[in-house]
Write a protein that holds these residues in place. Structure first.
Motif, PDB file in Angstrom:
ATOM      1  N   VAL A 155       0.833  -1.200   0.000  1.00  8.99           N
ATOM      2  CA  VAL A 155       0.000   0.000   0.000  1.00  8.99           C
ATOM      3  C   VAL A 155       0.869   1.252   0.000  1.00  8.99           C
ATOM      4  O   VAL A 155       1.701   1.447   0.886  1.00  8.99           O
ATOM      5  N   GLY A 156       0.679   2.080  -1.013  1.00  7.39           N
ATOM      6  CA  GLY A 156       1.357   3.368  -1.080  1.00  7.39           C
ATOM      7  C   GLY A 156       0.331   4.475  -1.139  1.00  7.39           C
ATOM      8  O   GLY A 156      -0.632   4.490  -0.377  1.00  7.39           O
ATOM      9  N   CYS A 157       0.508   5.396  -2.066  1.00 11.84           N
ATOM     10  CA  CYS A 157      -0.447   6.485  -2.237  1.00 11.84           C
ATOM     11  C   CYS A 157      -1.672   5.988  -3.006  1.00 11.84           C
ATOM     12  O   CYS A 157      -1.572   5.109  -3.866  1.00 11.84           O
ATOM     13  N   MET A 158      -2.829   6.583  -2.736  1.00 11.74           N
ATOM     14  CA  MET A 158      -4.078   6.145  -3.355  1.00 11.74           C
ATOM     15  C   MET A 158      -4.038   6.138  -4.883  1.00 11.74           C
ATOM     16  O   MET A 158      -4.427   5.150  -5.507  1.00 11.74           O
ATOM     17  N   PRO A 159      -3.566   7.215  -5.543  1.00  6.52           N
ATOM     18  CA  PRO A 159      -3.656   7.223  -7.013  1.00  6.52           C
ATOM     19  C   PRO A 159      -2.766   6.186  -7.688  1.00  6.52           C
ATOM     20  O   PRO A 159      -3.026   5.822  -8.836  1.00  6.52           O
ATOM     21  N   CYS A 160      -1.745   5.721  -6.983  1.00  5.44           N
ATOM     22  CA  CYS A 160      -0.742   4.853  -7.620  1.00  5.44           C
ATOM     23  C   CYS A 160      -0.693   3.455  -7.011  1.00  5.44           C
ATOM     24  O   CYS A 160       0.314   2.757  -7.140  1.00  5.44           O
ATOM     25  N   THR A 161      -1.760   3.034  -6.372  1.00  6.11           N
ATOM     26  CA  THR A 161      -1.810   1.707  -5.751  1.00  6.11           C
ATOM     27  C   THR A 161      -3.053   0.967  -6.209  1.00  6.11           C
ATOM     28  O   THR A 161      -4.165   1.512  -6.151  1.00  6.11           O
ATOM     29  N   THR A 162      -2.856  -0.264  -6.675  1.00  6.07           N
ATOM     30  CA  THR A 162      -3.979  -1.116  -7.064  1.00  6.07           C
ATOM     31  C   THR A 162      -3.860  -2.460  -6.364  1.00  6.07           C
ATOM     32  O   THR A 162      -2.830  -2.790  -5.771  1.00  6.07           O
ATOM     33  N   ARG A 163      -4.908  -3.243  -6.453  1.00  2.14           N
ATOM     34  CA  ARG A 163      -4.889  -4.587  -5.893  1.00  2.14           C
ATOM     35  C   ARG A 163      -3.884  -5.453  -6.651  1.00  2.14           C
ATOM     36  O   ARG A 163      -3.582  -5.204  -7.811  1.00  2.14           O
TER      37      ARG A 163
END
Length: 236
Positions: free
Chosen positions: A200-208
């Motif tokens: 888990v990183g930043c919201m815009p650059c993290t996916t499942r």
């Protein structure tokens, strides 16, 4: 605390790495604290695997400074996890750093730099704040492991990092080791792990992450990017 003097006495990172290669993580952490009394900090993202390193640090010295970068793009679950885990482990040295407001206004006024230039976004929101956070310290402890990605398969236990020394006490731990440690010590997991977020990183650059993918496959998916820059920037 005064700024770290890069021209001061140097420690032979390679020699210390050779001595600690087979050491337990708590021994590596203790060695870091002994080698740099009052001049070492841990850096944690409070991500999916952070509880292990933080629990180990708490076993050695709960007052160890733990630097946390709030990029302004983090999941709210990460911020809540930081607070809950710090309380659970009794960590008293957590310090949160953020990007400079003036720099954000000048270089990312619409908070959309992540889409146009993710490297520049990471530099602004991670690399530069960490350099500022680490200014007083001669060494830092982080949670990288060799199994996490192809870019990390050869990381040593101790390494030179520009003017500083970087300690990687969990380098040799594999995913089953981490899961076993978490279970043995009843450590809480990051809330987003239950929804398929292995890293888990930043919201815009993290996916499942899909089954069979490496744990960091969901970071900057589809971009020619595998690291934010804090582990490859010189001299921070």
């Amino acid at each position: 605390m005064n700024a770290f003097d890069p021209a001061g006495p140097r420690l032979d990172a390679a020699a210390l790495d050779a001595r600690l290669r087979a050491a337990a993580p708590t021994e590596i952490i203790a060695a870091a604290l002994d080698a740099f009394p009052g001049r070492v900090a841990a850096v944690s993202s409070f991500g999916t695997e952070s509880a292990v390193l933080l629990h180990l640090i708490a076993q050695v010295d709960r007052a160890t400074p733990v630097l946390f970068l709030d990029t302004g793009h983090l999941f709210p679950e990460t911020l809540a996890y930081r607070d809950a885990l710090a309380d659970r482990l009794g960590l008293t040295g957590i310090v949160t750093f953020q990007p400079e407001a003036r720099e954000l206004a000048a270089r990312d006024p619409e908070s959309a730099l992540w889409a146009d230039d993710p490297d520049a976004c990471c530099a602004l929101r991670k690399v530069e704040p960490l350099a500022r956070a680490l200014a007083p310290y001669g060494a830092w402890i982080n949670g990288r492991k060799r199994y996490q990605a192809a870019t990390r398969t050869d990381i040593p236990v101790v390494e030179a990092d520009g003017a500083r020394v970087k300690f990687n006490p969990l380098a040799a731990m594999a995913r089953p080791d981490l899961e076993g440690y978490m279970a043995a010590h009843d450590l809480p997991k990051h809330p987003l792990e239950a929804f398929g977020f292995a890293s888990v990183g930043c919201m815009p650059c993290t996916t499942r992450v899909m089954p069979g993918e490496d744990p960091r496959a969901g970071r900057w998916r589809g971009r020619a990017k595998t690291e934010c820059g804090i582990h490859i920037a010189e001299g921070i």
